[in-house]
Design a protein around this motif. Structure first.
Motif, PDB file in Angstrom:
ATOM      1  N   LYS A 189       0.846  -1.185   0.000  1.00 41.29           N
ATOM      2  CA  LYS A 189       0.000   0.000   0.000  1.00 41.29           C
ATOM      3  C   LYS A 189       0.883   1.238   0.000  1.00 41.29           C
ATOM      4  N   ARG A 190       0.567   2.165  -0.910  1.00 40.42           N
ATOM      5  CA  ARG A 190       1.384   3.365  -1.039  1.00 40.42           C
ATOM      6  C   ARG A 190       0.872   4.441  -0.076  1.00 40.42           C
ATOM      7  N   ILE A 191       1.128   4.208   1.192  1.00 38.21           N
ATOM      8  CA  ILE A 191       0.748   5.162   2.225  1.00 38.21           C
ATOM      9  C   ILE A 191       1.993   5.503   3.029  1.00 38.21           C
ATOM     10  N   LEU A 192       1.937   6.651   3.724  1.00 40.77           N
ATOM     11  CA  LEU A 192       3.127   7.185   4.376  1.00 40.77           C
ATOM     12  C   LEU A 192       3.727   6.220   5.383  1.00 40.77           C
ATOM     13  N   ARG A 193       2.876   5.534   6.178  1.00 42.73           N
ATOM     14  CA  ARG A 193       3.435   4.679   7.228  1.00 42.73           C
ATOM     15  C   ARG A 193       4.163   3.460   6.658  1.00 42.73           C
ATOM     16  N   ASN A 194       3.905   3.123   5.385  1.00 42.76           N
ATOM     17  CA  ASN A 194       4.605   2.003   4.756  1.00 42.76           C
ATOM     18  C   ASN A 194       5.851   2.448   3.987  1.00 42.76           C
ATOM     19  N   LEU A 195       6.135   3.746   3.969  1.00 45.69           N
ATOM     20  CA  LEU A 195       7.276   4.241   3.218  1.00 45.69           C
ATOM     21  C   LEU A 195       8.586   3.683   3.784  1.00 45.69           C
ATOM     22  N   ASP A 196       9.388   3.063   2.910  1.00 44.94           N
ATOM     23  CA  ASP A 196      10.691   2.526   3.280  1.00 44.94           C
ATOM     24  C   ASP A 196      11.737   3.609   2.981  1.00 44.94           C
ATOM     25  N   VAL A 197      12.012   4.444   3.977  1.00 46.30           N
ATOM     26  CA  VAL A 197      12.875   5.598   3.790  1.00 46.30           C
ATOM     27  C   VAL A 197      14.289   5.185   3.390  1.00 46.30           C
ATOM     28  N   ASP A 198      14.863   4.210   4.095  1.00 46.48           N
ATOM     29  CA  ASP A 198      16.242   3.790   3.820  1.00 46.48           C
ATOM     30  C   ASP A 198      16.387   3.274   2.391  1.00 46.48           C
ATOM     31  N   ARG A 199      15.438   2.438   1.978  1.00 46.42           N
ATOM     32  CA  ARG A 199      15.520   1.873   0.627  1.00 46.42           C
ATOM     33  C   ARG A 199      15.300   2.967  -0.423  1.00 46.42           C
ATOM     34  N   THR A 200      14.401   3.907  -0.148  1.00 43.54           N
ATOM     35  CA  THR A 200      14.135   4.998  -1.087  1.00 43.54           C
ATOM     36  C   THR A 200      15.390   5.835  -1.301  1.00 43.54           C
ATOM     37  N   ILE A 201      16.084   6.168  -0.214  1.00 46.01           N
ATOM     38  CA  ILE A 201      17.320   6.957  -0.339  1.00 46.01           C
ATOM     39  C   ILE A 201      18.379   6.186  -1.117  1.00 46.01           C
ATOM     40  N   TRP A 202      18.551   4.899  -0.749  1.00 46.33           N
ATOM     41  CA  TRP A 202      19.585   4.083  -1.392  1.00 46.33           C
ATOM     42  C   TRP A 202      19.347   3.962  -2.909  1.00 46.33           C
ATOM     43  N   LYS A 203      18.106   3.693  -3.289  1.00 49.06           N
ATOM     44  CA  LYS A 203      17.794   3.498  -4.699  1.00 49.06           C
ATOM     45  C   LYS A 203      17.921   4.791  -5.515  1.00 49.06           C
ATOM     46  N   ASN A 204      17.770   5.941  -4.843  1.00 48.54           N
ATOM     47  CA  ASN A 204      17.813   7.213  -5.562  1.00 48.54           C
ATOM     48  C   ASN A 204      19.160   7.936  -5.455  1.00 48.54           C
ATOM     49  N   LEU A 205      20.146   7.279  -4.891  1.00 48.21           N
ATOM     50  CA  LEU A 205      21.465   7.910  -4.756  1.00 48.21           C
ATOM     51  C   LEU A 205      22.062   8.361  -6.089  1.00 48.21           C
ATOM     52  N   PRO A 206      21.820   7.628  -7.188  1.00 53.64           N
ATOM     53  CA  PRO A 206      22.353   8.125  -8.478  1.00 53.64           C
ATOM     54  C   PRO A 206      21.820   9.502  -8.862  1.00 53.64           C
ATOM     55  N   ASN A 207      20.738   9.926  -8.227  1.00 53.25           N
ATOM     56  CA  ASN A 207      20.142  11.221  -8.550  1.00 53.25           C
ATOM     57  C   ASN A 207      20.688  12.352  -7.679  1.00 53.25           C
ATOM     58  N   ARG A 211      21.540  18.313  -3.362  1.00 56.09           N
ATOM     59  CA  ARG A 211      20.178  17.804  -3.193  1.00 56.09           C
ATOM     60  C   ARG A 211      20.049  16.409  -3.795  1.00 56.09           C
ATOM     61  N   LEU A 212      19.178  15.624  -3.150  1.00 58.47           N
ATOM     62  CA  LEU A 212      18.854  14.296  -3.673  1.00 58.47           C
ATOM     63  C   LEU A 212      17.489  14.391  -4.340  1.00 58.47           C
ATOM     64  N   TYR A 213      17.467  14.123  -5.633  1.00 54.97           N
ATOM     65  CA  TYR A 213      16.222  14.175  -6.373  1.00 54.97           C
ATOM     66  C   TYR A 213      15.603  12.772  -6.415  1.00 54.97           C
ATOM     67  N   VAL A 214      14.422  12.635  -5.863  1.00 54.72           N
ATOM     68  CA  VAL A 214      13.746  11.335  -5.756  1.00 54.72           C
ATOM     69  C   VAL A 214      12.754  11.199  -6.894  1.00 54.72           C
ATOM     70  N   ASP A 215      12.999  10.210  -7.744  1.00 54.32           N
ATOM     71  CA  ASP A 215      12.050   9.985  -8.828  1.00 54.32           C
ATOM     72  C   ASP A 215      11.188   8.747  -8.606  1.00 54.32           C
ATOM     73  N   ARG A 216      11.470   8.020  -7.487  1.00 52.79           N
ATOM     74  CA  ARG A 216      10.624   6.862  -7.177  1.00 52.79           C
ATOM     75  C   ARG A 216      10.631   6.597  -5.680  1.00 52.79           C
ATOM     76  N   LEU A 217       9.460   6.353  -5.128  1.00 49.49           N
ATOM     77  CA  LEU A 217       9.317   6.002  -3.714  1.00 49.49           C
ATOM     78  C   LEU A 217       9.165   4.493  -3.568  1.00 49.49           C
ATOM     79  N   TYR A 218       9.732   3.948  -2.497  1.00 53.04           N
ATOM     80  CA  TYR A 218       9.644   2.509  -2.227  1.00 53.04           C
ATOM     81  C   TYR A 218       8.884   2.291  -0.913  1.00 53.04           C
ATOM     82  N   TYR A 219       8.024   1.277  -0.935  1.00 50.35           N
ATOM     83  CA  TYR A 219       7.169   1.006   0.222  1.00 50.35           C
ATOM     84  C   TYR A 219       7.387  -0.420   0.718  1.00 50.35           C
ATOM     85  N   ARG A 220       7.181  -0.584   1.995  1.00 47.94           N
ATOM     86  CA  ARG A 220       7.309  -1.926   2.591  1.00 47.94           C
ATOM     87  C   ARG A 220       6.064  -2.739   2.283  1.00 47.94           C
ATOM     88  N   GLN A 221       6.286  -4.037   2.049  1.00 48.05           N
ATOM     89  CA  GLN A 221       5.157  -4.946   1.862  1.00 48.05           C
ATOM     90  C   GLN A 221       4.738  -5.451   3.242  1.00 48.05           C
TER      91      GLN A 221
END
Length: 443
Positions: free
Chosen positions: A238-256, A263-273
């Motif tokens: 579910k794409r809701i705030l409490r399921n947001l995987d902050v660590d994974r989102t930062i790691w995956k967007n490091l190339p940006n 600044r870190l530009y985030v083009d995709r958010l990752y959520y916990r299952q």
């Protein structure tokens, strides 16, 4: 031999005489009285009829001394005191001082109170005093050594309970209030419940429920970390705030990462299952209610009720002797379950298996916990063959020989060997072992 060594030895010989013969030796009694008087201790430390609680109540300054007694590591003991004088080791024995004699007096008091139980009728007050003294001993021994002597203590308590006029005690609210529920007492109450009525029955039920609540509190702590159900990877998160995987989102967007403006530009958010499988795990608990299994029966009945209170666990409970009884409607209330059991009788495992097998609808999602000593007389082969078939169908089979407070176990060696060869060894000992197995199945 120094004067201190002689005095300590006298105290220990008096202890051994009291425990193993039950008779007072006038010479030892007189000498011991002189010793404790010289030590500045009250004569109450020589009277096994006075509990440790009463001693420290009368003489508060002695509480710290009793609390500091330590049997767990290099501690003093009666065996050491009685036998150390005959040492033949090359190294010189440690010098004995007045402090050692004082310790010997306190150790003797504690051991005599616990192990010299005498004979004749036991009152509620005497039983409560003994239970308190046994708890003092457990604390002094430490967890590991206390476990080693628990079987002996349980046997002594059972013998004391059998010497009580329990029905008369239960009929008197004042006397019944002095009783502290324990496994030995609960077993006696369960055996005699059909002969109780009125006030006596009400007091018996109060004691049983109190014991259940105390055990349940301990077991609930062990179970509360259990996760029930595994994450279902087929269900999108579910794409809701409490399921947001902050660590994974930062790691995956490091190339940006833009070093120029930092600044870190985030083009995709990752959520916990977090979705769990919706099919509940089924736990079938089969309990041998013969007299030899009462400790395990009580513990496992309470444990079953705790797991029944967890989400996504469907618990069924069956008790058997020569007949089988489906107690599933009351599985959430171990008090009601125990009141419906009848201790004693023989064992007919196949009868219980015939009731349990229709409950297995999804083998790979089912655990069968079978608590028994497995002494089936002429029904051993049919029961094992049925258990083997259940195991090979995919059911998680957990045979339990005993999970009790005494540590005593007596499991039919014929079954023990075959369960081992099947890869499902019999669990015996502390109930934590069973909790661990069930948690592994549910995780």
């Amino acid at each position: 031999m120094t004067n201190h060594e002689t005095r300590r030895q006298i105290l220990y010989w008096r202890l051994l005489a009291g425990v193993f013969t039950g008779d007072q030796q006038p010479a030892l009694e007189q000498a011991s009285a002189g010793i404790v008087d010289d030590l500045g201790l009250p004569l109450a430390v020589l009277d096994p009829g006075i509990s440790i609680d009463n001693v420290v109540q009368r003489y508060p300054e002695m509480q710290a001394e009793f609390e500091s007694l330590d049997f767990s590591e290099n501690g003093d003991s009666a065996a050491e005191g009685a036998a150390a004088e005959d040492e033949t080791q090359d190294a010189a024995p440690r010098s004995i001082g007045a402090a050692d004699v004082r310790t010997a007096a306190l150790v003797s008091k504690l051991l005599l109170n616990v192990f010299a139980t005498g004979s004749g009728q036991v009152s509620a007050t005497q039983l409560a005093g003994w239970q308190s003294d046994a708890n003092w001993l457990r604390r002094c021994l430490g967890e590991e050594q206390a476990g080693a002597v628990q079987g002996v203590l349980t046997g002594l308590e059972g013998e004391l309970v059998s010497r009580m006029r329990l029905r008369e005690v239960l009929a008197d609210p004042h006397l019944a209030a002095q009783l502290t529920p324990s496994m030995s007492l609960i077993e006696q109450l369960l055996r005699d419940k059909h002969n109780l009525s009125g006030v006596a029955l009400a007091n018996a039920k109060r004691l049983i429920r109190r014991y259940i609540d105390e055990v349940a509190e301990v077991l609930r702590t062990q179970v509360q970390q259990t996760s029930v159900g595994t994450v279902d990877r087929s269900v999108p998160p579910k794409r809701i705030l409490r399921n947001l995987d902050v660590d994974r989102t930062i790691w995956k967007n490091l190339p940006n990462w833009n070093p120029q403006d930092e600044r870190l530009y985030v083009d995709r958010l990752y959520y916990r299952q977090t979705a769990k499988r919706t099919v509940p795990a089924r736990m079938i608990v089969v309990v041998d209610q013969s007299g030899s299994m009462v400790d395990s029966m009580v513990n496992c009945t309470i444990l079953a009720s705790i797991f029944a209170g967890l989400p996504k666990v469907d618990v069924h409970l069956i008790a058997y002797d020569t007949r089988a009884l489906d107690l599933t409607p009351w599985v959430h209330d171990p008090f009601e379950v125990l009141l419906r059991t009848n201790l004693g009788g023989g064992n007919d495992g196949p009868v219980a298996m015939a009731m349990a097998q229709p409950k297995i609808t999804d083998p790979k999602n089912t655990v069968l916990v079978w608590i028994s000593d497995f002494y089936e007389f002429d029904r051993s082969q049919p029961l094992f063959e049925a258990m083997e078939a259940v195991h090979r169908s995919g059911v998680k089979l957990i045979p339990v020989g005993s999970v009790n407070s005494s540590g005593h176990q007596s499991v039919n060696p014929w079954f023990r060997e075959r369960f081992k060869n099947l890869g499902t060894p019999v669990i015996s000992g502390r109930i934590q072992k069973l909790v661990h197995e069930l948690k592994n199945f549910l995780d």
